[in-house]
Write an enzyme that holds these catalytic residues in place. Structure first.
Site, short mmCIF file in Angstrom:
data_model
loop_
_atom_site.label_atom_id
_atom_site.label_comp_id
_atom_site.label_asym_id
_atom_site.label_seq_id
_atom_site.Cartn_x
_atom_site.Cartn_y
_atom_site.Cartn_z
N HIS A 45 0.84 -1.19 0.00
CA HIS A 45 0.00 0.00 0.00
C HIS A 45 0.88 1.25 0.00
O HIS A 45 2.09 1.17 0.23
CB HIS A 45 -0.86 0.07 1.27
CG HIS A 45 -1.68 -1.14 1.57
ND1 HIS A 45 -3.04 -1.17 1.39
CD2 HIS A 45 -1.34 -2.35 2.09
CE1 HIS A 45 -3.52 -2.35 1.78
NE2 HIS A 45 -2.50 -3.08 2.20
N GLU A 127 2.54 -0.94 4.37
CA GLU A 127 2.28 0.42 3.91
C GLU A 127 3.60 1.14 3.69
O GLU A 127 4.51 1.08 4.52
CB GLU A 127 1.47 1.19 4.96
CG GLU A 127 0.07 0.66 5.21
CD GLU A 127 -0.96 1.27 4.28
OE1 GLU A 127 -0.57 2.05 3.39
OE2 GLU A 127 -2.16 0.97 4.47
N HIS A 163 -2.37 -2.93 -3.41
CA HIS A 163 -3.76 -2.71 -3.04
C HIS A 163 -4.61 -2.51 -4.31
O HIS A 163 -5.77 -2.93 -4.39
CB HIS A 163 -3.86 -1.49 -2.13
CG HIS A 163 -5.06 -1.47 -1.27
ND1 HIS A 163 -5.35 -0.43 -0.43
CD2 HIS A 163 -6.08 -2.35 -1.09
CE1 HIS A 163 -6.48 -0.67 0.21
NE2 HIS A 163 -6.94 -1.83 -0.18
N ASP A 173 -3.35 2.41 -4.95
CA ASP A 173 -2.02 2.40 -4.36
C ASP A 173 -1.38 1.01 -4.44
O ASP A 173 -2.11 0.02 -4.52
CB ASP A 173 -2.08 2.87 -2.90
CG ASP A 173 -3.02 2.03 -2.03
OD1 ASP A 173 -4.19 1.85 -2.41
OD2 ASP A 173 -2.58 1.56 -0.97
#
Length: 199
Positions: A45, A127, A163, A173
């Site tokens: 992400h 992330e 993602h 993303d």
């Protein structure tokens, strides 16, 4: 000369699903995985709070339910959101961990990969501090490759996706600024492990 330690004597990189190289910041936003679930997918992400602003600490605060919703107008649109990721990698390559990889973090939402729904059940979420469409830093790729390798060593990872791949049309993303071939070359993982057309 002192003999080199055997592999069985070396300290483990993991402790109950927590990667020891990461800064641990436990989130309450997690749950158990379904019984007998193979953890075999990595989902990448990108996130920054406020969007495009880096190093604020607001991503970390979001994942532990401590974000000041009144601190920025953008936060009104996500007020009350309860989410988490297993890992967050800052622009300078610092690795944070919020949820044990043995548990289910709340990162992918409504999602599907290769015919399997509910990616949160069987994936590990990472992330990257950034904004979709913009480039990421060399330090982030280096840290990401290290985290991916540790995860692959510990879990039965067979696929890695963004993602945008597990929630197409809903998420974008990490986006076009993420260079998938660079990660593939750093990891030297088979191309079949990556989303079609990315490497």
């Amino acid at each position: 000369m002192t003999p080199a330690p055997r592999a069985s004597q070396l300290p483990s990189a993991w402790d109950a699903g927590w990667l020891q190289m990461a800064t641990h910041c436990p989130s309450p936003n997690f749950g158990p995985r379904p019984a007998a679930t193979d953890i075999d997918l990595l989902v990448l992400h990108s996130i920054s709070l406020p969007p495009g602003i880096y190093g604020t600490g607001d991503v970390q605060r979001l994942f532990v339910n401590q974000l000041d919703w009144d601190a920025h107008p953008y936060f009104q649109g996500i007020r009350g959101l309860k989410v988490s990721s297993h890992f967050f990698i800052t622009r300078v390559g610092t690795v944070w961990q919020f949820v044990s990889c043995n548990d289910r973090a709340w990162h992918a939402g409504a999602s599907s990969w290769q015919g399997r729904e509910r990616c949160n059940d069987y994936s590990i979420g990472i992330e990257l501090e950034g904004l979709e469409g913009l480039p990421f830093e060399a330090a982030q790729y280096a840290a990401l490759a290290q985290v991916c390798q540790h995860v692959e060593d510990e879990y039965s990872i067979r696929q890695i996706a963004g993602h945008e791949h597990v929630a197409p049309g809903r998420k974008q993303d990490p986006g076009s600024g993420f260079v998938w071939p660079q990660l593939q070359q750093m990891l030297n993982w088979p191309r079949a492990m990556f989303p079609p057309g990315t490497v």
